[in-house]
Write a protein that holds these residues in place. Sequence first.
Motif, short mmCIF file in Angstrom:
data_model
loop_
_atom_site.label_atom_id
_atom_site.label_comp_id
_atom_site.label_asym_id
_atom_site.label_seq_id
_atom_site.Cartn_x
_atom_site.Cartn_y
_atom_site.Cartn_z
N TYR A 13 0.85 -1.19 0.00
CA TYR A 13 0.00 0.00 0.00
C TYR A 13 0.89 1.24 0.00
O TYR A 13 1.62 1.49 0.95
CB TYR A 13 -0.91 0.00 1.23
CG TYR A 13 -1.89 -1.16 1.25
CD1 TYR A 13 -3.10 -1.08 0.58
CD2 TYR A 13 -1.59 -2.33 1.94
CE1 TYR A 13 -3.99 -2.15 0.59
CE2 TYR A 13 -2.48 -3.39 1.96
CZ TYR A 13 -3.68 -3.30 1.28
OH TYR A 13 -4.56 -4.35 1.29
N LYS A 14 0.81 2.02 -1.07
CA LYS A 14 1.67 3.20 -1.20
C LYS A 14 0.86 4.36 -1.76
O LYS A 14 0.16 4.21 -2.76
CB LYS A 14 2.86 2.92 -2.12
CG LYS A 14 3.83 1.86 -1.62
CD LYS A 14 5.11 1.84 -2.42
CE LYS A 14 4.89 1.40 -3.84
NZ LYS A 14 6.16 1.30 -4.59
N ALA A 15 0.98 5.51 -1.11
CA ALA A 15 0.37 6.73 -1.63
C ALA A 15 1.43 7.78 -1.91
O ALA A 15 1.22 8.69 -2.70
CB ALA A 15 -0.67 7.28 -0.64
N GLY A 16 2.56 7.66 -1.26
CA GLY A 16 3.65 8.62 -1.43
C GLY A 16 4.96 7.99 -0.98
O GLY A 16 5.15 6.77 -1.08
N GLY A 17 5.82 8.81 -0.41
CA GLY A 17 7.14 8.33 -0.03
C GLY A 17 7.22 7.70 1.34
O GLY A 17 8.25 7.09 1.70
N ILE A 18 6.16 7.84 2.15
CA ILE A 18 6.21 7.31 3.52
C ILE A 18 6.36 5.80 3.52
O ILE A 18 7.10 5.23 4.34
CB ILE A 18 4.95 7.73 4.31
CG1 ILE A 18 4.90 9.25 4.44
CG2 ILE A 18 4.93 7.09 5.68
CD1 ILE A 18 3.62 9.77 5.06
N ALA A 19 5.68 5.13 2.61
CA ALA A 19 5.75 3.66 2.56
C ALA A 19 7.18 3.19 2.34
O ALA A 19 7.68 2.32 3.06
CB ALA A 19 4.84 3.14 1.46
N ALA A 20 7.85 3.76 1.34
CA ALA A 20 9.23 3.37 1.06
C ALA A 20 10.15 3.73 2.22
O ALA A 20 11.06 2.95 2.58
CB ALA A 20 9.70 4.05 -0.22
N HIS A 21 9.94 4.90 2.81
CA HIS A 21 10.75 5.34 3.95
C HIS A 21 10.64 4.34 5.10
O HIS A 21 11.66 3.90 5.66
CB HIS A 21 10.27 6.72 4.41
CG HIS A 21 10.94 7.24 5.64
ND1 HIS A 21 11.92 8.21 5.61
CD2 HIS A 21 10.77 6.94 6.96
CE1 HIS A 21 12.32 8.48 6.83
NE2 HIS A 21 11.64 7.71 7.67
#
Length: 271
Positions: A13-21
Amino acid sequence: MRPLFITWEYPPYKAGGIAAHCEDLATTMASQGHSPVVITFGEKEEKEYRDGVEIHRVPANNAADNTISWAMALGDRMEKKALELSKKKSFDLVHGHDWMAVPAATGIKKTLGLPMVFTVHSTQQGRDGIDSDYQRAIHNLEWVGTYEADQVITVGREFCEEVQHIYEVPEEKINYIPNGVDLEKFDNHSASLNRDNYALDWEQIVLFVGRMYPQKGPGHLIEAMPHILEQKPDAKFVMCGSGATEHYKGLAKKQVGDKVHFPGYVSDEEL
């Protein structure tokens, strides 16, 4: 150490950079011998182990009529999950990411008596202002996160100063920790990549990836472009990301003309 990460987005679940971070932080800590636990959103309640990280997903309330209500409902379920897990294992700290994690992270801090870390990824004021009651509510949640946290983390030096100013965060509890880059991800170029979409055969790509907003620093690169071209005339600047694209495109074109390209959002696979 067993940190408990609270984040509303975590891959897939990804909407922006928070997921990757959050994924990079958790997996790196796991590789260093720590035991990170993540509580995050999911379509249904489930548990998984991936790359040394224990991940618990909880659903939100689909009846919520706005993002704040959705975040509050998700936070309640995240807090309940943390209490359930605490009966079997102890945590060393709770680490919340973004304003949507504030209800859960602050509740867990107080209920379990844990130190709290809060990472601010962006501010409501910086995204689109605090003019309406809805915007002010999000702004106030961000303030609560910085107030309740024992330590606050930001991912940019100028952004650190912005957060400190907006929320009056004491200097001794705010930290600037830049995001890292896993260079190995860029070592193997996809055979299916059509490079002609971005640069000429002889041009060397200088890649920017991020939202086109001041916090991400596209203006700094644009200012440097003429100086880079003096040293490397074969450079081609590829600025990937959505946001205030037309504004930055206009600035860059005035500086270097067709030596810059703005393709908009580009998928992870393409990058």
